[in-house]
Design an enzyme around this catalytic site. Sequence first.
Site, PDB file in Angstrom:
ATOM      1  N   CYS B 112      52.541  71.483  17.716  1.00 34.65           N
ATOM      2  CA  CYS B 112      52.113  71.281  16.168  1.00 34.65           C
ATOM      3  C   CYS B 112      53.090  69.603  16.352  1.00 34.65           C
ATOM      4  CB  CYS B 112      52.839  72.237  15.603  1.00 34.65           C
ATOM      5  SG  CYS B 112      52.074  71.591  14.033  1.00 34.65           S
ATOM      6  N   HIS B 155      45.467  77.881  13.761  1.00 33.05           N
ATOM      7  CA  HIS B 155      46.935  77.352  13.491  1.00 33.05           C
ATOM      8  C   HIS B 155      46.553  76.880  11.776  1.00 33.05           C
ATOM      9  CE1 HIS B 155      50.459  74.686  15.189  1.00 33.05           C
ATOM     10  NE2 HIS B 155      49.658  74.025  14.163  1.00 33.05           N
ATOM     11  N   GLU B 156      45.282  75.474  12.613  1.00 29.36           N
ATOM     12  CA  GLU B 156      45.899  74.698  10.807  1.00 29.36           C
ATOM     13  C   GLU B 156      45.139  75.461   9.570  1.00 29.36           C
ATOM     14  OE1 GLU B 156      46.238  72.083  11.133  1.00 29.36           O
ATOM     15  OE2 GLU B 156      45.198  71.357  13.917  1.00 29.36           O
ATOM     16  N   HIS B 159      48.753  76.987   8.368  1.00 34.83           N
ATOM     17  CA  HIS B 159      49.537  75.331   7.468  1.00 34.83           C
ATOM     18  C   HIS B 159      49.221  75.056   6.277  1.00 34.83           C
ATOM     19  CE1 HIS B 159      51.684  72.647  10.812  1.00 34.83           C
ATOM     20  NE2 HIS B 159      50.046  72.679  11.595  1.00 34.83           N
TER      21      HIS B 159
HETATM   22 ZN   LIG Z   1      50.069  71.985  13.698  1.00 33.47          ZN
END
Ligand SMILES: [Zn+2]
Lengths: 172, 182
Positions: B112, B155-156, B159
Amino acid sequence: MSHSLAVTVLGHDRPGIIAEVTGVLAELGGNLEDSSMTLLRGHFAWTLVVAADADPSEIEARLAHLVAEGLVVSVLPVPDADSSSTSGSPWLLTVHGADRPGIVSGLTGVVAAAGGNITDLTTRLGTGLYLLVAEAALPTGTDVEALQARIAEAAAELGVHATLQPADVDEL
Amino acid sequence: MGIVDGRIVMPPLPEGRVLPVVTAPAAVLSTPCVDVDPCDPGVVQLAADLLATQRVSPGCVGLAANQVGVGWRVFSLDVTAHPKARITHGEYVLVNAVVESASRNEKSREGCMSVPDFTGDVKRASRLVVRGLLPGTGEEVVIETDAFEARALQHELDHLAGFLFLDRVVGPHAVFPRQTYL
Ligand SMILES: [Zn+2]
Protein backbone atom coordinates in the site's frame (compact mmCIF):
# COMPACT_ATOMS: atom_id res chain seq x y z
CA MET A 1 19.90 -40.14 26.48
CA SER A 2 19.03 -37.11 24.41
CA HIS A 3 17.86 -33.94 26.05
CA SER A 4 16.46 -30.65 24.83
CA LEU A 5 18.82 -27.77 24.18
CA ALA A 6 17.90 -24.21 23.30
CA VAL A 7 20.36 -22.74 20.83
CA THR A 8 20.36 -19.05 20.01
CA VAL A 9 22.48 -17.37 17.36
CA LEU A 10 22.41 -13.60 17.01
CA GLY A 11 24.45 -11.11 15.10
CA HIS A 12 25.60 -9.73 11.78
CA ASP A 13 23.92 -11.57 8.92
CA ARG A 14 25.80 -13.30 6.13
CA PRO A 15 25.03 -16.29 3.90
CA GLY A 16 25.78 -19.72 5.41
CA ILE A 17 25.11 -19.32 9.13
CA ILE A 18 22.16 -21.74 9.21
CA ALA A 19 23.99 -24.32 7.10
CA GLU A 20 27.04 -24.18 9.39
CA VAL A 21 25.09 -24.44 12.66
CA THR A 22 22.86 -27.27 11.43
CA GLY A 23 25.93 -29.02 10.02
CA VAL A 24 27.59 -29.02 13.44
CA LEU A 25 24.38 -30.17 15.13
CA ALA A 26 23.96 -33.00 12.63
CA GLU A 27 27.55 -34.18 13.16
CA LEU A 28 26.88 -34.31 16.88
CA GLY A 29 23.69 -36.33 16.37
CA GLY A 30 21.37 -33.48 17.22
CA ASN A 31 17.80 -33.52 15.96
CA LEU A 32 16.35 -30.15 15.04
CA GLU A 33 12.90 -29.55 16.47
CA ASP A 34 11.20 -26.15 16.43
CA SER A 35 13.09 -23.12 15.22
CA SER A 36 12.38 -19.57 14.19
CA MET A 37 14.74 -17.28 12.31
CA THR A 38 14.32 -13.78 11.02
CA LEU A 39 16.26 -10.60 10.42
CA LEU A 40 15.70 -7.98 13.12
CA ARG A 41 16.82 -4.62 11.74
CA GLY A 42 19.25 -6.61 9.62
CA HIS A 43 20.61 -8.70 12.47
CA PHE A 44 20.43 -12.44 12.06
CA ALA A 45 18.30 -13.82 14.92
CA TRP A 46 17.68 -17.53 15.33
CA THR A 47 16.32 -19.56 18.19
CA LEU A 48 15.98 -23.31 17.97
CA VAL A 49 15.24 -26.27 20.15
CA VAL A 50 17.30 -29.35 19.37
CA ALA A 51 17.23 -32.83 20.88
CA ALA A 52 20.82 -33.97 21.34
CA ASP A 53 23.07 -36.22 23.42
CA ALA A 54 25.90 -33.75 23.11
CA ASP A 55 27.03 -31.56 25.94
CA PRO A 56 26.11 -27.87 25.52
CA SER A 57 29.74 -26.86 25.92
CA GLU A 58 30.77 -29.27 23.19
CA ILE A 59 28.31 -27.67 20.77
CA GLU A 60 29.46 -24.18 21.77
CA ALA A 61 33.07 -25.19 21.18
CA ARG A 62 32.23 -26.39 17.68
CA LEU A 63 30.52 -23.05 16.96
CA ALA A 64 33.39 -20.99 18.34
CA HIS A 65 34.27 -19.66 14.87
CA LEU A 66 30.91 -17.88 14.81
CA VAL A 67 31.66 -16.24 18.16
CA ALA A 68 35.05 -15.24 16.79
CA GLU A 69 33.37 -13.38 13.92
CA GLY A 70 31.16 -11.50 16.37
CA LEU A 71 27.98 -13.56 16.62
CA VAL A 72 26.42 -14.30 19.99
CA VAL A 73 25.93 -18.04 20.39
CA SER A 74 24.42 -19.76 23.39
CA VAL A 75 23.47 -23.36 24.06
CA LEU A 76 21.40 -24.02 27.17
CA PRO A 77 19.58 -27.09 28.44
CA VAL A 78 15.81 -26.63 28.67
CA PRO A 79 13.24 -28.94 30.21
CA ASP A 80 11.13 -30.94 27.76
CA ALA A 81 7.87 -29.11 27.29
CA ASP A 82 4.55 -30.33 26.02
CA SER A 83 4.34 -28.50 22.70
CA SER A 84 0.54 -28.73 22.62
CA SER A 85 -0.03 -27.41 26.12
CA THR A 86 -1.66 -24.12 25.07
CA SER A 87 -5.38 -24.20 25.69
CA GLY A 88 -8.17 -21.86 24.63
CA SER A 89 -8.94 -20.36 21.24
CA PRO A 90 -6.53 -18.48 18.93
CA TRP A 91 -7.01 -14.75 18.42
CA LEU A 92 -5.04 -12.25 16.42
CA LEU A 93 -4.01 -8.91 17.89
CA THR A 94 -2.89 -6.25 15.42
CA VAL A 95 -1.55 -2.88 16.55
CA HIS A 96 -0.08 -0.04 14.52
CA GLY A 97 0.66 3.57 15.14
CA ALA A 98 3.31 6.18 15.73
CA ASP A 99 6.34 4.76 17.51
CA ARG A 100 6.54 5.52 21.23
CA PRO A 101 7.55 3.61 24.36
CA GLY A 102 4.96 1.33 25.95
CA ILE A 103 2.94 0.10 22.95
CA VAL A 104 3.90 -3.56 23.31
CA SER A 105 3.71 -3.63 27.11
CA GLY A 106 0.47 -1.67 27.14
CA LEU A 107 -1.41 -3.91 24.72
CA THR A 108 0.06 -7.26 25.73
CA GLY A 109 -0.60 -6.25 29.35
CA VAL A 110 -4.33 -6.04 28.60
CA VAL A 111 -4.22 -9.52 27.05
CA ALA A 112 -2.28 -10.91 30.01
CA ALA A 113 -4.71 -9.38 32.50
CA ALA A 114 -7.48 -11.34 30.77
CA GLY A 115 -5.48 -14.56 31.20
CA GLY A 116 -4.51 -14.61 27.51
CA ASN A 117 -1.20 -16.09 26.47
CA ILE A 118 0.79 -14.66 23.55
CA THR A 119 1.86 -17.65 21.46
CA ASP A 120 3.44 -15.84 18.53
CA LEU A 121 4.63 -12.28 18.13
CA THR A 122 6.18 -10.04 15.51
CA THR A 123 6.97 -6.39 16.04
CA ARG A 124 8.46 -4.14 13.39
CA LEU A 125 9.52 -0.54 13.29
CA GLY A 126 9.06 1.19 9.96
CA THR A 127 9.64 4.84 9.16
CA GLY A 128 7.74 6.35 12.06
CA LEU A 129 5.31 3.43 12.07
CA TYR A 130 5.33 0.77 14.78
CA LEU A 131 3.60 -2.52 14.07
CA LEU A 132 2.71 -5.44 16.33
CA VAL A 133 1.02 -8.65 15.20
CA ALA A 134 0.48 -11.31 17.86
CA GLU A 135 -1.39 -14.52 18.17
CA ALA A 136 -2.93 -15.01 21.58
CA ALA A 137 -4.67 -17.97 23.19
CA LEU A 138 -7.61 -16.72 25.20
CA PRO A 139 -9.03 -18.87 28.00
CA THR A 140 -12.30 -20.62 27.22
CA GLY A 141 -15.17 -18.41 28.30
CA THR A 142 -13.30 -15.12 27.82
CA ASP A 143 -15.66 -12.17 27.35
CA VAL A 144 -14.10 -11.16 24.06
CA GLU A 145 -16.23 -8.05 23.56
CA ALA A 146 -15.16 -6.70 26.95
CA LEU A 147 -11.54 -7.51 26.11
CA GLN A 148 -11.85 -5.78 22.72
CA ALA A 149 -13.21 -2.71 24.52
CA ARG A 150 -10.25 -2.68 26.95
CA ILE A 151 -7.83 -3.09 24.03
CA ALA A 152 -9.47 -0.18 22.21
CA GLU A 153 -9.19 1.90 25.39
CA ALA A 154 -5.49 1.07 25.87
CA ALA A 155 -4.87 1.75 22.18
CA ALA A 156 -6.60 5.13 22.37
CA GLU A 157 -4.45 6.10 25.36
CA LEU A 158 -1.32 5.22 23.37
CA GLY A 159 -2.64 6.89 20.21
CA VAL A 160 -2.43 3.66 18.19
CA HIS A 161 -4.92 1.54 16.24
CA ALA A 162 -5.59 -1.97 17.58
CA THR A 163 -7.85 -4.84 16.55
CA LEU A 164 -8.48 -8.22 18.15
CA GLN A 165 -10.09 -10.74 15.84
CA PRO A 166 -10.39 -14.52 15.65
CA ALA A 167 -7.41 -16.23 14.01
CA ASP A 168 -9.18 -18.03 11.18
CA VAL A 169 -8.58 -21.70 10.75
CA ASP A 170 -9.96 -23.14 7.53
CA GLU A 171 -10.29 -26.89 8.09
CA LEU A 172 -10.02 -28.65 4.76
CA MET B 1 -23.83 5.46 -19.29
CA GLY B 2 -23.02 3.40 -16.26
CA ILE B 3 -21.41 0.15 -17.40
CA VAL B 4 -21.00 -0.36 -21.15
CA ASP B 5 -19.31 -3.49 -22.51
CA GLY B 6 -18.09 -4.32 -19.02
CA ARG B 7 -16.38 -0.94 -18.59
CA ILE B 8 -17.53 1.81 -16.30
CA VAL B 9 -18.19 4.95 -18.34
CA MET B 10 -17.11 7.86 -16.20
CA PRO B 11 -18.94 11.19 -16.50
CA PRO B 12 -16.67 14.05 -17.65
CA LEU B 13 -14.43 15.27 -14.84
CA PRO B 14 -12.44 18.49 -14.41
CA GLU B 15 -8.66 18.50 -14.68
CA GLY B 16 -7.18 16.51 -11.79
CA ARG B 17 -4.37 17.66 -9.52
CA VAL B 18 -1.69 15.31 -8.25
CA LEU B 19 -1.96 15.26 -4.45
CA PRO B 20 0.60 14.04 -1.91
CA VAL B 21 -0.17 10.58 -0.50
CA VAL B 22 -0.47 10.36 3.28
CA THR B 23 1.38 7.54 5.07
CA ALA B 24 0.64 5.68 8.33
CA PRO B 25 0.45 6.52 11.21
CA ALA B 26 -1.61 9.52 9.99
CA ALA B 27 -4.87 9.66 11.97
CA VAL B 28 -6.95 10.20 8.81
CA LEU B 29 -6.05 6.65 7.70
CA SER B 30 -7.49 5.12 10.87
CA THR B 31 -10.68 7.21 10.87
CA PRO B 32 -13.84 6.01 9.08
CA CYS B 33 -14.75 8.27 6.14
CA VAL B 34 -18.23 9.74 5.69
CA ASP B 35 -20.78 9.48 2.87
CA VAL B 36 -20.90 12.50 0.57
CA ASP B 37 -23.05 13.96 -2.21
CA PRO B 38 -21.62 12.55 -5.47
CA CYS B 39 -22.69 15.70 -7.34
CA ASP B 40 -20.98 18.11 -4.95
CA PRO B 41 -18.32 20.02 -6.97
CA GLY B 42 -15.75 19.25 -4.27
CA VAL B 43 -16.42 15.52 -4.62
CA VAL B 44 -16.17 15.73 -8.43
CA GLN B 45 -12.85 17.57 -8.12
CA LEU B 46 -11.62 14.97 -5.61
CA ALA B 47 -12.54 12.20 -8.07
CA ALA B 48 -10.39 13.88 -10.72
CA ASP B 49 -7.56 14.41 -8.24
CA LEU B 50 -7.58 10.75 -7.14
CA LEU B 51 -7.33 9.61 -10.76
CA ALA B 52 -4.57 12.10 -11.51
CA THR B 53 -2.60 11.00 -8.44
CA GLN B 54 -3.15 7.31 -9.17
CA ARG B 55 -1.98 7.70 -12.77
CA VAL B 56 1.37 9.22 -11.85
CA SER B 57 2.09 6.74 -9.03
CA PRO B 58 4.00 3.69 -10.31
CA GLY B 59 2.23 0.43 -9.51
CA CYS B 60 -0.73 2.21 -7.92
CA VAL B 61 -4.01 0.47 -8.82
CA GLY B 62 -6.28 2.24 -6.35
CA LEU B 63 -6.46 5.22 -4.06
CA ALA B 64 -8.87 6.02 -1.25
CA ALA B 65 -9.78 9.62 -0.41
CA ASN B 66 -8.26 9.43 3.07
CA GLN B 67 -4.94 8.47 1.45
CA VAL B 68 -4.84 12.02 0.15
CA GLY B 69 -6.05 13.32 3.49
CA VAL B 70 -9.78 13.68 2.73
CA GLY B 71 -12.25 11.83 4.99
CA TRP B 72 -14.91 11.16 2.32
CA ARG B 73 -16.16 7.78 1.05
CA VAL B 74 -14.62 8.11 -2.40
CA PHE B 75 -11.95 5.97 -4.08
CA SER B 76 -10.40 5.45 -7.47
CA LEU B 77 -9.42 2.15 -9.05
CA ASP B 78 -7.80 0.81 -12.21
CA VAL B 79 -6.49 -2.74 -12.32
CA THR B 80 -6.72 -3.02 -16.11
CA ALA B 81 -3.03 -3.70 -16.71
CA HIS B 82 -2.46 -5.91 -13.67
CA PRO B 83 -1.35 -9.49 -14.43
CA LYS B 84 -3.44 -10.96 -11.58
CA ALA B 85 -6.65 -9.28 -12.78
CA ARG B 86 -9.33 -11.27 -14.59
CA ILE B 87 -12.58 -9.29 -14.76
CA THR B 88 -11.78 -5.56 -15.00
CA HIS B 89 -14.07 -2.55 -15.25
CA GLY B 90 -11.54 0.03 -16.43
CA GLU B 91 -10.55 3.18 -14.63
CA TYR B 92 -13.20 4.62 -12.35
CA VAL B 93 -14.14 6.44 -9.16
CA LEU B 94 -16.93 5.29 -6.85
CA VAL B 95 -18.70 7.32 -4.17
CA ASN B 96 -20.37 5.84 -1.04
CA ALA B 97 -19.68 2.29 -2.26
CA VAL B 98 -20.72 -0.75 -0.26
CA VAL B 99 -20.12 -4.49 -0.57
CA GLU B 100 -23.28 -6.33 -1.60
CA SER B 101 -21.83 -9.81 -1.40
CA ALA B 102 -18.44 -11.43 -0.97
CA SER B 103 -17.33 -15.04 -1.18
CA ARG B 104 -14.42 -17.41 -1.85
CA ASN B 105 -11.58 -16.17 0.32
CA GLU B 106 -8.07 -16.28 -1.06
CA LYS B 107 -4.79 -15.24 0.53
CA SER B 108 -2.35 -12.97 -1.26
CA ARG B 109 0.41 -10.49 -0.43
CA GLU B 110 -0.53 -6.80 -0.46
CA GLY B 111 1.32 -3.54 -0.34
CA CYS B 112 0.00 0.00 0.00
CA MET B 113 1.33 3.46 -0.85
CA SER B 114 0.34 4.57 2.65
CA VAL B 115 2.40 1.77 4.25
CA PRO B 116 5.65 2.00 2.31
CA ASP B 117 7.77 -0.14 4.66
CA PHE B 118 5.72 -3.34 4.82
CA THR B 119 3.84 -5.92 2.83
CA GLY B 120 1.48 -8.52 4.26
CA ASP B 121 -0.55 -11.62 3.46
CA VAL B 122 -4.26 -10.85 3.56
CA LYS B 123 -7.27 -13.09 2.97
CA ARG B 124 -9.99 -11.50 0.87
CA ALA B 125 -13.04 -12.58 -1.09
CA SER B 126 -12.26 -13.40 -4.72
CA ARG B 127 -15.91 -13.04 -5.79
CA LEU B 128 -17.39 -9.66 -5.03
CA VAL B 129 -20.37 -7.47 -5.78
CA VAL B 130 -19.99 -3.76 -4.97
CA ARG B 131 -22.62 -1.05 -5.37
CA GLY B 132 -21.63 2.62 -5.60
CA LEU B 133 -22.35 5.99 -7.18
CA LEU B 134 -20.50 7.75 -10.00
CA PRO B 135 -19.18 11.23 -9.23
CA GLY B 136 -20.82 14.06 -11.15
CA THR B 137 -24.07 12.24 -12.00
CA GLY B 138 -24.75 10.16 -8.91
CA GLU B 139 -25.68 7.28 -11.19
CA GLU B 140 -25.66 3.95 -9.36
CA VAL B 141 -23.48 1.13 -10.69
CA VAL B 142 -23.19 -2.46 -9.55
CA ILE B 143 -19.82 -4.08 -10.11
CA GLU B 144 -19.59 -7.86 -10.18
CA THR B 145 -15.99 -8.87 -10.24
CA ASP B 146 -13.38 -11.40 -9.17
CA ALA B 147 -9.69 -12.01 -8.52
CA PHE B 148 -7.47 -8.92 -8.31
CA GLU B 149 -10.16 -6.31 -8.93
CA ALA B 150 -12.17 -7.83 -6.06
CA ARG B 151 -9.08 -7.67 -3.82
CA ALA B 152 -8.31 -4.07 -4.78
CA LEU B 153 -11.92 -2.98 -4.16
CA GLN B 154 -11.88 -4.52 -0.67
CA HIS B 155 -8.51 -2.90 0.06
CA GLU B 156 -9.90 0.54 -0.88
CA LEU B 157 -13.19 0.03 0.98
CA ASP B 158 -11.15 -0.99 4.03
CA HIS B 159 -9.26 2.32 3.77
CA LEU B 160 -12.57 4.20 3.78
CA ALA B 161 -13.65 2.26 6.89
CA GLY B 162 -10.41 3.29 8.64
CA PHE B 163 -8.55 0.00 8.18
CA LEU B 164 -5.18 -0.74 6.62
CA PHE B 165 -4.13 -4.11 5.23
CA LEU B 166 -2.03 -4.35 8.41
CA ASP B 167 -5.29 -4.83 10.32
CA ARG B 168 -6.09 -7.83 8.12
CA VAL B 169 -2.81 -9.76 7.95
CA VAL B 170 -3.35 -13.43 8.65
CA GLY B 171 -0.75 -13.81 11.40
CA PRO B 172 2.49 -12.67 13.03
CA HIS B 173 4.50 -14.29 10.23
CA ALA B 174 2.41 -12.69 7.51
CA VAL B 175 3.97 -9.22 7.60
CA PHE B 176 7.23 -8.48 5.86
CA PRO B 177 9.60 -5.53 5.71
CA ARG B 178 9.80 -4.39 2.10
CA GLN B 179 13.13 -5.71 0.91
CA THR B 180 15.47 -3.28 -0.69
CA TYR B 181 17.78 -5.20 -2.97
CA LEU B 182 20.97 -3.35 -3.74
ZN1 LIG C 1 -3.82 1.10 0.37
